[in-house]
Design a protein around this motif. Structure first.
Motif, mmCIF file in Angstrom:
data_model
loop_
_atom_site.group_PDB
_atom_site.id
_atom_site.type_symbol
_atom_site.label_atom_id
_atom_site.label_comp_id
_atom_site.label_asym_id
_atom_site.label_seq_id
_atom_site.Cartn_x
_atom_site.Cartn_y
_atom_site.Cartn_z
ATOM 1 N N GLU A 164 0.831 -1.201 0.000
ATOM 2 C CA GLU A 164 0.000 0.000 0.000
ATOM 3 C C GLU A 164 0.866 1.251 0.000
ATOM 4 O OE1 GLU A 164 -3.506 2.118 2.722
ATOM 5 O OE2 GLU A 164 -2.666 0.148 3.281
ATOM 6 N N LEU A 165 1.970 1.201 0.745
ATOM 7 C CA LEU A 165 2.874 2.344 0.785
ATOM 8 C C LEU A 165 3.497 2.601 -0.583
ATOM 9 C CD1 LEU A 165 4.386 4.488 2.441
ATOM 10 C CD2 LEU A 165 6.075 2.736 3.012
ATOM 11 N N THR A 166 3.909 1.523 -1.261
ATOM 12 C CA THR A 166 4.493 1.668 -2.599
ATOM 13 C C THR A 166 3.495 2.270 -3.571
ATOM 14 O OG1 THR A 166 5.963 -0.222 -2.209
ATOM 15 C CG2 THR A 166 5.577 0.418 -4.492
ATOM 16 N N ALA A 167 2.237 1.788 -3.515
ATOM 17 C CA ALA A 167 1.207 2.321 -4.402
ATOM 18 C C ALA A 167 0.940 3.800 -4.127
ATOM 19 C CB ALA A 167 -0.068 1.507 -4.248
ATOM 20 N N ARG A 168 0.908 4.165 -2.858
ATOM 21 C CA ARG A 168 0.665 5.573 -2.505
ATOM 22 C C ARG A 168 1.811 6.461 -2.998
ATOM 23 N NH1 ARG A 168 -1.871 8.541 1.581
ATOM 24 N NH2 ARG A 168 -1.651 10.739 0.982
ATOM 25 N N LEU A 169 3.043 5.975 -2.858
ATOM 26 C CA LEU A 169 4.194 6.759 -3.314
ATOM 27 C C LEU A 169 4.209 6.889 -4.837
ATOM 28 C CD1 LEU A 169 6.937 5.343 -0.932
ATOM 29 C CD2 LEU A 169 6.035 7.664 -0.933
ATOM 30 N N GLU A 170 3.855 5.820 -5.532
ATOM 31 C CA GLU A 170 3.796 5.904 -6.990
ATOM 32 C C GLU A 170 2.705 6.861 -7.439
ATOM 33 O OE1 GLU A 170 3.403 1.908 -8.362
ATOM 34 O OE2 GLU A 170 5.572 1.536 -8.326
ATOM 35 N N GLN A 171 1.628 6.926 -6.666
ATOM 36 C CA GLN A 171 0.569 7.882 -6.973
ATOM 37 C C GLN A 171 1.053 9.312 -6.757
ATOM 38 O OE1 GLN A 171 -2.717 7.778 -4.276
ATOM 39 N NE2 GLN A 171 -4.108 8.851 -5.657
ATOM 40 N N VAL A 172 1.792 9.542 -5.686
ATOM 41 C CA VAL A 172 2.259 10.893 -5.365
ATOM 42 C C VAL A 172 3.391 11.323 -6.292
ATOM 43 C CG1 VAL A 172 3.389 12.287 -3.598
ATOM 44 C CG2 VAL A 172 1.524 10.754 -2.964
ATOM 45 N N LEU A 173 4.354 10.426 -6.520
ATOM 46 C CA LEU A 173 5.551 10.781 -7.276
ATOM 47 C C LEU A 173 5.378 10.609 -8.780
ATOM 48 C CD1 LEU A 173 8.175 9.079 -4.916
ATOM 49 C CD2 LEU A 173 7.599 11.512 -5.037
ATOM 50 N N GLY A 174 4.442 9.779 -9.182
ATOM 51 C CA GLY A 174 4.211 9.586 -10.600
ATOM 52 C C GLY A 174 5.242 8.731 -11.291
ATOM 53 N N GLY A 175 6.031 7.956 -10.554
ATOM 54 C CA GLY A 175 7.058 7.098 -11.144
ATOM 55 C C GLY A 175 7.036 5.718 -10.511
ATOM 56 N N ARG A 176 7.918 4.849 -11.003
ATOM 57 C CA ARG A 176 7.993 3.477 -10.499
ATOM 58 C C ARG A 176 8.937 3.428 -9.303
ATOM 59 N NH1 ARG A 176 11.025 -1.295 -11.735
ATOM 60 N NH2 ARG A 176 12.308 -0.090 -13.213
ATOM 61 N N VAL A 177 8.429 3.016 -8.160
ATOM 62 C CA VAL A 177 9.216 2.942 -6.934
ATOM 63 C C VAL A 177 10.130 1.722 -6.993
ATOM 64 C CG1 VAL A 177 9.110 2.631 -4.438
ATOM 65 C CG2 VAL A 177 7.510 4.179 -5.574
ATOM 66 N N LEU A 178 11.410 1.935 -6.718
ATOM 67 C CA LEU A 178 12.401 0.860 -6.755
ATOM 68 C C LEU A 178 12.747 0.351 -5.359
ATOM 69 C CD1 LEU A 178 14.819 2.463 -9.373
ATOM 70 C CD2 LEU A 178 12.992 0.813 -9.794
ATOM 71 N N ARG A 179 12.770 1.247 -4.383
ATOM 72 C CA ARG A 179 13.151 0.864 -3.023
ATOM 73 C C ARG A 179 12.510 1.822 -2.035
ATOM 74 N NH1 ARG A 179 17.148 2.516 0.508
ATOM 75 N NH2 ARG A 179 17.892 0.959 2.015
ATOM 76 N N VAL A 180 11.970 1.264 -0.965
ATOM 77 C CA VAL A 180 11.321 2.074 0.071
ATOM 78 C C VAL A 180 11.879 1.668 1.429
ATOM 79 C CG1 VAL A 180 9.153 2.602 1.242
ATOM 80 C CG2 VAL A 180 9.195 2.419 -1.235
ATOM 81 N N ARG A 181 12.219 2.656 2.224
ATOM 82 C CA ARG A 181 12.665 2.395 3.596
ATOM 83 C C ARG A 181 11.915 3.334 4.535
ATOM 84 N NH1 ARG A 181 16.765 4.437 6.894
ATOM 85 N NH2 ARG A 181 17.533 5.704 5.156
ATOM 86 N N ILE A 182 11.135 2.747 5.449
ATOM 87 C CA ILE A 182 10.366 3.552 6.399
ATOM 88 C C ILE A 182 11.307 4.074 7.484
ATOM 89 C CG2 ILE A 182 8.495 3.553 8.078
ATOM 90 C CD1 ILE A 182 7.143 1.378 6.492
ATOM 91 N N GLU A 183 11.397 5.387 7.586
ATOM 92 C CA GLU A 183 12.247 6.002 8.600
ATOM 93 C C GLU A 183 11.486 6.288 9.886
ATOM 94 O OE1 GLU A 183 14.075 9.446 6.912
ATOM 95 O OE2 GLU A 183 15.472 8.272 5.681
ATOM 96 N N GLN A 184 10.220 6.613 9.765
ATOM 97 C CA GLN A 184 9.412 6.893 10.961
ATOM 98 C C GLN A 184 7.948 6.624 10.655
ATOM 99 O OE1 GLN A 184 9.730 10.862 12.487
ATOM 100 N NE2 GLN A 184 8.600 10.414 14.355
#
Length: 223
Positions: free
Chosen positions: A144-164
């Motif tokens: 869900e986080l990857t999908a939300r980021l792709e929606q916001v950024l408009g690109g294909r997410v390659l790597r996600v690291r939750i900092e907080q």
């Protein structure tokens, strides 16, 4: 002495190419132009003086080590700007410690410039991006986080690291590496599908909230 002057001239040409030919046209940060020029000429002058004394190259390399760990706390600099700092230092040391304009010294200076010209070229990995993003929702599920980021950024997410993950303020801070879309292209079908599913789920939650509000209002009127 003529050889030393020739090497000084070669160093000045090299630092001019580094600053005015490579760095500033690509990054447009004026304050670091002054820093790179001053560092290079200062190290060149000190290295030339050291080369005329009996201390030798050992002290010169020690000077390089001391300068390399200096951290300017007035303003944060990026990693590529650190690379330009090292290049400016290396050019000054080569020009000052070698002492004569040999082909080896000129070749090493050219090598430093070539590495920066290729490694920092805008065409190299031009679509790769890195961002620290703060979302206005606490999301622990990676899909869900990857999908939300792709929606916001408009690109294909390659790597996600939750900092907080803040459950109190309902926010998520993530470090995301993604690939920006090609100019004129639409987002991928998978990202669009996931985004539509999230939108539909959000719509269903909104409808449930509205229904609950209407039920509570009707009960209040009845009383």
């Amino acid at each position: 002495m003529d050889q030393s002057l020739l090497l000084i001239a070669v160093d000045l040409v090299a630092i001019a190419i580094l600053v005015f030919g490579l760095y500033f046209p690509r990054h447009r940060r004026r304050d670091l132009v002054v820093a790179y020029l001053t560092v290079n000429v200062g190290v060149l002058a000190v290295a030339l003086v050291l080369g005329q004394t009996a201390v030798g190259a050992g002290l010169g390399l020690g000077l390089f080590g001391v300068l390399s760990i200096i951290r300017l706390r007035s303003r944060e600099i990026e990693q590529h700007e650190v690379a330009y700092y090292f290049a400016a230092l290396a050019l000054g040391l080569i020009g000052g410690l070698v002492g004569t304009a040999t082909w080896l010294a000129i070749g090493l200076m050219t090598l430093v410039l070539a590495v920066l010209a290729i490694g920092d070229h805008p065409a190299l990995f031009r679509r790769s991006r890195q961002q620290t993003v703060v979302l206005d929702q606490a999301i622990a599920d990676e899909r869900e986080l990857t999908a939300r980021l792709e929606q916001v950024l408009g690109g294909r997410v390659l790597r996600v690291r939750i900092e907080q993950l803040d459950l109190v303020d309902d926010t998520t801070t993530v470090d995301v590496r993604y690939e920006a879309p090609r100019p004129g292209t639409k987002r991928s079908d998978a990202a669009a599908s996931i985004t539509s599913q999230l939108g539909a789920a959000a719509g269903r939650r909104d409808l449930r909230d509205v229904a609950a509000f209407e039920t509570a209002s009707a009960a209040e009127v009845t009383r």
